[in-house]
Write a protein that holds these residues in place. Sequence first.
Motif, PDB file in Angstrom:
ATOM      1  N   GLY A  79      51.672  41.699  47.258  1.00  0.00           N
ATOM      2  CA  GLY A  79      52.040  41.997  45.883  1.00  0.00           C
ATOM      3  C   GLY A  79      52.906  43.240  45.788  1.00  0.00           C
ATOM      4  N   SER A  80      52.573  44.255  46.582  1.00  0.00           N
ATOM      5  CA  SER A  80      53.370  45.491  46.550  1.00  0.00           C
ATOM      6  C   SER A  80      54.820  45.202  46.921  1.00  0.00           C
ATOM      7  CB  SER A  80      52.809  46.517  47.541  1.00  0.00           C
ATOM      8  OG  SER A  80      51.473  46.818  47.265  1.00  0.00           O
ATOM      9  N   ASP A 102      53.835  41.050  35.946  1.00  0.00           N
ATOM     10  CA  ASP A 102      53.227  41.154  37.269  1.00  0.00           C
ATOM     11  C   ASP A 102      51.989  40.250  37.262  1.00  0.00           C
ATOM     12  OD1 ASP A 102      52.045  41.707  39.650  1.00  0.00           O
ATOM     13  OD2 ASP A 102      52.186  43.895  39.492  1.00  0.00           O
ATOM     14  N   LYS A 144      48.219  37.524  45.978  1.00  0.00           N
ATOM     15  CA  LYS A 144      46.790  37.152  45.912  1.00  0.00           C
ATOM     16  C   LYS A 144      46.500  35.640  45.855  1.00  0.00           C
ATOM     17  CE  LYS A 144      45.238  41.665  44.441  1.00  0.00           C
ATOM     18  NZ  LYS A 144      45.855  42.626  43.554  1.00  0.00           N
TER      19      LYS A 144
HETATM   20  C1  LIG Z   1      46.879  43.749  43.901  1.00  0.00           C
HETATM   21  C2  LIG Z   1      48.024  43.932  43.004  1.00  0.00           C
HETATM   22  C3  LIG Z   1      49.278  44.305  43.490  1.00  0.00           C
HETATM   23  C4  LIG Z   1      49.499  44.684  44.938  1.00  0.00           C
HETATM   24  O1  LIG Z   1      49.305  43.619  45.796  1.00  0.00           O
HETATM   25  P1  LIG Z   1      49.057  43.926  47.362  1.00  0.00           P
HETATM   26  O2  LIG Z   1      49.024  42.556  47.960  1.00  0.00           O
HETATM   27  O3  LIG Z   1      47.771  44.664  47.458  1.00  0.00           O
HETATM   28  O4  LIG Z   1      50.196  44.713  47.842  1.00  0.00           O
HETATM   29  C5  LIG Z   1      50.342  44.365  42.618  1.00  0.00           C
HETATM   30  N1  LIG Z   1      50.176  44.070  41.316  1.00  0.00           N
HETATM   31  C6  LIG Z   1      48.981  43.714  40.811  1.00  0.00           C
HETATM   32  C7  LIG Z   1      48.877  43.366  39.368  1.00  0.00           C
HETATM   33  C8  LIG Z   1      47.866  43.657  41.627  1.00  0.00           C
HETATM   34  O5  LIG Z   1      46.677  43.359  41.123  1.00  0.00           O
END
Ligand SMILES: *Cc1c(COP(=O)(O)O)cnc(C)c1O
Length: 460
Positions: A121-122, A260, A289
Amino acid sequence: MQNQQRTTEQWRQLDAAHHLHPFTDTQSLNQQGARVMTRSEGIYLWDSEGNKIIDGMAGLWCVNIGYGRKELSDVAKSQMDELPFYNTFFKTTHPAVVELSHLLAQVTPAGYEHVFYTNSGSEAVDTMIRMVRHYWDVQGKKDKKTLIGRWNGYHGSTIGGSSLGGMKYMHEQGDLPIPGMAHVEQPWWYKYGKDLSPDEFGVVAARWVEEKILEIGPEKVAAFVGEPIQGAGGVIIPPATYWPEVERICRKYDVLLVADEVICGFGRTGEWFGFEHFGFRPDIFTTAKGLSSGYLPIGAVFVGERVAQGLIAGGDFNHGFTYSGHPVASAVARVNIELLRDEGIIDRVKNETGPYMQKRWRETFSQFEHVDDVRGVGLIQAFTLVKDKSKRELFPEFGDVGLMCRDIFFSNNLIMRACGDHIVSAPPLVISKAEIDEMLGVAARCMETFERKLKDSGLV
Ligand SMILES: *Cc1c(COP(=O)(O)O)cnc(C)c1O
């Protein structure tokens, strides 16, 4: 070849000797010793002592499909045997990533035909930041560079993501945020709504975005970015009026709207994506995720028509990861999405288990003296621990009692999370009604212990 069998004590000692944990005070963890998770099935985990644990957090908001799905391990193995890796940088592609992209275009609403892959996600958020800025460059609007996020928003841990996010305790480390990031207050009615109805407050909170755009100057604002429901910020569910008004404002000033969807995406709200639940259309949305239900790391940035055409016209996009569109992660994500779709798992969240959870969640927690703002949608829910319900008064040291409450759940083999004094839960989407009853039964007993402890501690 399985992991070596050791005693819990040996695992703890080796972990303490060599492993730096994320978001953790290593010294205090090492004194206590980490809990060693060894096995999983459905909504349950087992630790090395044989305790069966209810996972009310789906791992870290990600194991949407539940644990133990052989279909995913099978496809991972066959993809590894066939083509474990190849890159997509230099005029090549492969069937696994092509099939995933084709499937994703089918489960998203029309108009999101293009996708860019990451490992997390990052990275999806950082990719989006570079994409948005590059898009405006291509349009000849070279001053449109600032992104607006929200206080307590969470957009990951990379330098871009944590700058855009609004976690002050993250900004304090590593000289963040980077330039070109701005923040507005979160649409948290319970704290900021005062005498307004939630719907009136939703419009007021959206206007904070407009005020920020005008303060910076619309010609300098590239995008507004928000989680449809703020996850790590404490499951802050905006009033129904919020997102449509934010959308109207973004259109008015020609600011890109970015969702996001790393938590909300892939069924959490009972819709495929959170923006479908709230009824707006982002220009771009980021995911990770639930895309693979956490079985392998993969993220994806979905790009709407307008930005996609702009980027395609703009020549080289000088950005990518070695593992963008990784074949094994792509194959696992594809099968995960097929299972979510073909087994009607998201429909069941919308029509059956989601409404059941929300009804039972409210019944279970509303009765407690120090619980208020009991809330949720689909299979994401929360409540807030408060000092005095009648005055909507929070505890002065926000987070202390949350942690105390979380630890009681944890020692009773139920995983829920404390975000400050918000207690939050997001179980696997395959949870059954009987399992919801089981989970809430344990939680209710824990809450009795918690309120007793609260009184004994003199905090109320
Ligand atoms: C968990 C999360 C991220 C980051 O994802 P990672 O896989 O941990 O890098 C970014 N945005 C939201 C809304 C999240 O919940």
